[in-house]
Design an enzyme around this catalytic site. Structure first.
Site, mmCIF file in Angstrom:
data_model
loop_
_atom_site.group_PDB
_atom_site.id
_atom_site.type_symbol
_atom_site.label_atom_id
_atom_site.label_comp_id
_atom_site.label_asym_id
_atom_site.label_seq_id
_atom_site.Cartn_x
_atom_site.Cartn_y
_atom_site.Cartn_z
ATOM 1 N N HIS A 1 62.829 60.787 57.130
ATOM 2 C CA HIS A 1 61.572 60.791 56.383
ATOM 3 C C HIS A 1 61.336 59.352 55.922
ATOM 4 C CE1 HIS A 1 60.667 65.181 56.087
ATOM 5 N NE2 HIS A 1 61.902 65.225 56.553
ATOM 6 N N ARG B 1 56.016 71.721 62.580
ATOM 7 C CA ARG B 1 56.880 72.458 61.648
ATOM 8 C C ARG B 1 57.147 71.643 60.380
ATOM 9 N NH1 ARG B 1 61.049 71.823 58.523
ATOM 10 N NH2 ARG B 1 62.041 70.557 60.135
ATOM 11 N N ASP B 2 57.885 70.566 60.488
ATOM 12 C CA ASP B 2 58.248 69.812 59.284
ATOM 13 C C ASP B 2 57.001 69.237 58.623
ATOM 14 O OD1 ASP B 2 59.775 68.650 57.315
ATOM 15 O OD2 ASP B 2 61.099 67.571 58.671
ATOM 16 N N ASN C 1 57.876 62.781 57.780
ATOM 17 C CA ASN C 1 58.793 62.143 58.733
ATOM 18 C C ASN C 1 58.138 60.863 59.218
ATOM 19 O OD1 ASN C 1 58.960 65.276 59.178
ATOM 20 N ND2 ASN C 1 60.931 64.424 59.773
ATOM 21 N N HIS D 1 66.984 62.060 61.906
ATOM 22 C CA HIS D 1 65.760 62.703 61.383
ATOM 23 C C HIS D 1 65.431 61.979 60.077
ATOM 24 C CE1 HIS D 1 63.534 66.653 60.324
ATOM 25 N NE2 HIS D 1 63.561 65.999 59.182
ATOM 26 N N CYS E 1 58.876 67.655 52.171
ATOM 27 C CA CYS E 1 59.763 68.810 52.135
ATOM 28 C C CYS E 1 59.363 69.605 50.906
ATOM 29 C CB CYS E 1 61.230 68.412 52.068
ATOM 30 S SG CYS E 1 62.311 69.852 51.910
HETATM 31 P P1 HMG Z 1 66.419 84.824 49.508
HETATM 32 O O1 HMG Z 1 65.241 85.180 48.635
HETATM 33 O O2 HMG Z 1 67.694 84.443 48.860
HETATM 34 O O3 HMG Z 1 66.735 85.927 50.619
HETATM 35 O O4 HMG Z 1 65.944 83.671 50.479
HETATM 36 P P2 HMG Z 1 66.703 87.444 50.754
HETATM 37 O O5 HMG Z 1 67.543 87.759 51.919
HETATM 38 O O6 HMG Z 1 66.986 88.092 49.430
HETATM 39 O O7 HMG Z 1 65.186 87.781 51.150
HETATM 40 C C1 HMG Z 1 64.088 87.696 50.253
HETATM 41 C C2 HMG Z 1 62.824 88.131 50.963
HETATM 42 O O8 HMG Z 1 62.534 87.270 52.065
HETATM 43 C C3 HMG Z 1 62.923 89.549 51.548
HETATM 44 O O9 HMG Z 1 61.610 90.101 51.518
HETATM 45 C C4 HMG Z 1 63.314 89.272 52.998
HETATM 46 O O10 HMG Z 1 62.921 90.305 53.864
HETATM 47 C C5 HMG Z 1 62.512 88.019 53.288
HETATM 48 P P3 HMG Z 1 61.197 91.194 50.408
HETATM 49 O O11 HMG Z 1 62.175 92.310 50.582
HETATM 50 O O12 HMG Z 1 61.349 90.479 49.065
HETATM 51 O O13 HMG Z 1 59.778 91.507 50.760
HETATM 52 N N1 HMG Z 1 63.147 87.213 54.332
HETATM 53 C C6 HMG Z 1 62.522 86.788 55.448
HETATM 54 N N2 HMG Z 1 61.264 86.966 55.889
HETATM 55 C C7 HMG Z 1 60.951 86.409 57.072
HETATM 56 N N3 HMG Z 1 61.823 85.680 57.819
HETATM 57 C C8 HMG Z 1 63.085 85.480 57.391
HETATM 58 C C9 HMG Z 1 63.464 86.055 56.160
HETATM 59 N N4 HMG Z 1 64.616 86.053 55.471
HETATM 60 C C10 HMG Z 1 64.417 86.763 54.362
HETATM 61 N N5 HMG Z 1 63.916 84.755 58.110
HETATM 62 C C11 HMG Z 1 66.037 82.467 52.552
HETATM 63 C C12 HMG Z 1 66.825 83.123 51.431
HETATM 64 C C13 HMG Z 1 66.951 81.639 53.376
HETATM 65 C C14 HMG Z 1 65.347 83.540 53.371
HETATM 66 C C15 HMG Z 1 64.959 81.582 51.873
HETATM 67 O O14 HMG Z 1 65.620 80.724 50.986
HETATM 68 C C16 HMG Z 1 64.169 80.775 52.856
HETATM 69 O O15 HMG Z 1 63.383 81.287 53.654
HETATM 70 N N6 HMG Z 1 64.355 79.443 52.804
HETATM 71 C C17 HMG Z 1 63.673 78.565 53.730
HETATM 72 C C18 HMG Z 1 63.451 77.268 53.089
HETATM 73 C C19 HMG Z 1 62.701 76.368 54.040
HETATM 74 O O16 HMG Z 1 62.110 76.795 55.026
HETATM 75 N N7 HMG Z 1 62.709 75.071 53.684
HETATM 76 C C20 HMG Z 1 61.991 74.101 54.444
HETATM 77 C C21 HMG Z 1 62.603 73.864 55.786
HETATM 78 S S1 HMG Z 1 64.068 72.909 55.737
HETATM 79 C C22 HMG Z 1 63.554 71.293 55.954
HETATM 80 O O17 HMG Z 1 62.364 71.041 55.976
HETATM 81 C C23 HMG Z 1 64.585 70.240 56.173
HETATM 82 C C24 HMG Z 1 64.637 69.753 57.630
HETATM 83 O O18 HMG Z 1 63.393 69.206 58.023
HETATM 84 C C25 HMG Z 1 65.682 68.670 57.763
HETATM 85 C C26 HMG Z 1 65.596 67.624 56.654
HETATM 86 O O19 HMG Z 1 64.611 66.893 56.558
HETATM 87 O O20 HMG Z 1 66.573 67.629 55.875
HETATM 88 C C27 HMG Z 1 64.989 70.869 58.602
HETATM 89 MG MG MG Z 2 62.717 67.200 57.450
#
Ligand code: HMG
Ligand code: MG
Length: 305
Positions: free
Chosen positions: A212, A18-19, A252, A210, A243
């Site tokens: 990186h 995933r990450d 990571n 966690h 990220c």
């Molecule tokens: P948004 O654009 O504000 O949300 O995104 P929305 O509700 O307006 O939805 C926009 C579109 O996305 C719509 O589709 C929704 O249906 C779709 P459209 O009508 O335009 O065709 N949608 C989804 N589709 C599938 N699955 C869903 C979903 N939700 C909405 N769950 C949102 C807000 C949170 C969805 C967006 O910002 C997002 O997906 N962000 C994810 C960011 C991400 O994954 N970042 C990387 C992971 S975090 C990380 O790596 C850190 C970590 O490792 C820890 C660390 O190191 O700190 C965990």
């Molecule tokens: Mg991470």
């Protein structure tokens, strides 16, 4: 020889599928993702973060998470976890029969906007029904505190911002809480301060580190956390990742390197180092580059000799 002041056992959460893979620009075949996850579980990883049910527009690489989860051979006893940002993600995670979901919040406002497109308070309101539905379904709930040691936009992050978010995750009923160095900037002393503060508000055996490895400090940060008593760590096979919303952040800490450290300290993980080495070589062949792991490079050289 075991060190009496450090935890005797450590639980590794393998986040490479995933990450790690979420950050790859090239298309990774479904079969390769499936084989990687199976190899990691077969090597003894107790928890494999295998999927992410986020918007495919935001993170295209994870769009095939439902298919990946429908295809893998599941190892009894392994927890397969996934990131979910909202109810839409939670519904997909339940359909995919995940054993654990992770909500991810930010300890800084600007990073919350960049990663989740909302404020910290709004993200918690989105997580509230997710947490309830996960509990009702009887699956585990994890909360990740991003940018706990530094933010790519605002810079320094106050320790109180970390403990505030930890408290909000406690309120949601999180089983485990991850303290994340998203951009890999922490050093051992700061890590100790933040981990001690987090342990002041949440049971230490349910906190995870966690890290990186952007500045090459991840192993030192893990050692400082071990000394604090933290016994859960996230790591990524072959050091995969970065990220997508933190420019310049590298992967990571490599699982192979963490295992080499823990094995040397006589700390049990239940994970087979050689099988992990092979898994790291496998995914690196798929990606067409060498593993970002010194332990893997050293073992590869030894085998080739
Ligand atoms: P948004 O654009 O504000 O949300 O995104 P929305 O509700 O307006 O939805 C926009 C579109 O996305 C719509 O589709 C929704 O249906 C779709 P459209 O009508 O335009 O065709 N949608 C989804 N589709 C599938 N699955 C869903 C979903 N939700 C909405 N769950 C949102 C807000 C949170 C969805 C967006 O910002 C997002 O997906 N962000 C994810 C960011 C991400 O994954 N970042 C990387 C992971 S975090 C990380 O790596 C850190 C970590 O490792 C820890 C660390 O190191 O700190 C965990
Ligand atoms: Mg991470």
């Amino acid at each position: 020889m075991s060190n009496p002041t450090l935890p005797k056992k450590v639980r590794i959460v393998e986040v490479g599928p995933r990450d790690g893979l979420q950050n790859e620009k090239q298309v990774i075949p479904l079969e390769a993702k499936v084989e990687l996850i199976q190899r990691l579980a077969d090597a003894g990883c107790p928890n494999v973060e295998a999927a992410s049910f986020v918007s495919p527009k935001w993170v295209p690489q994870m769009a095939d998470s439902p298919q990946v989860m429908a295809t893998i051979r599941r190892r009894p006893g392994t927890i397969y976890s996934a990131l979910v940002p909202n109810m839409k993600g939670l519904e997909a995670a339940l359909a995919a029969k995940m054993g654990e979901v992770a909500v991810f919040g930010s300890a800084s406002e600007p990073f919350s906007q960049r990663n989740l497109n909302c404020t910290i308070a709004e993200s918690i309101e989105r997580f509230r029904p997710v947490a309830k539905a996960a509990k009702d379904a009887g699956i585990r709930l994890r909360g990740s505190v991003s940018v706990a040691f530094g933010c790519p936009i605002q810079g320094e992050v106050a320790v109180s911002a970390v403990t505030d978010l930890v408290r909000r995750f406690i309120d949601l009923g999180c089983d485990d809480i991850d303290i994340c160095d998203t951009i890999g900037v922490s050093t051992a002393g700061h890590t100790r301060t933040v981990m001690e503060a987090a342990a002041g508000v949440f049971p230490i055996d349910r906190l995870a580190g966690h890290f990186h490895d952007t500045y090459g400090q991840a192993l030192a940060n893990i050692y400082a956390s071990l000394e604090t008593g933290i016994s859960m760590y996230h790591s990524s096979i072959a050091g995969l990742g970065g990220c997508p919303y933190a420019k310049g952040a590298t992967g990571n800490v490599a699982t192979e390197d963490v295992l080499y450290l823990l094995n040397g300290l006589g700390i049990e993980t239940g994970i087979d180092f050689e099988k992990m080495f092979d898994a790291g070589q496998f995914i690196s062949r798929v990606l067409g580059r060498a593993p970002v792991s010194r332990a893997s490079a050293a073992l590869a050289a030894k085998r080739a000799a």
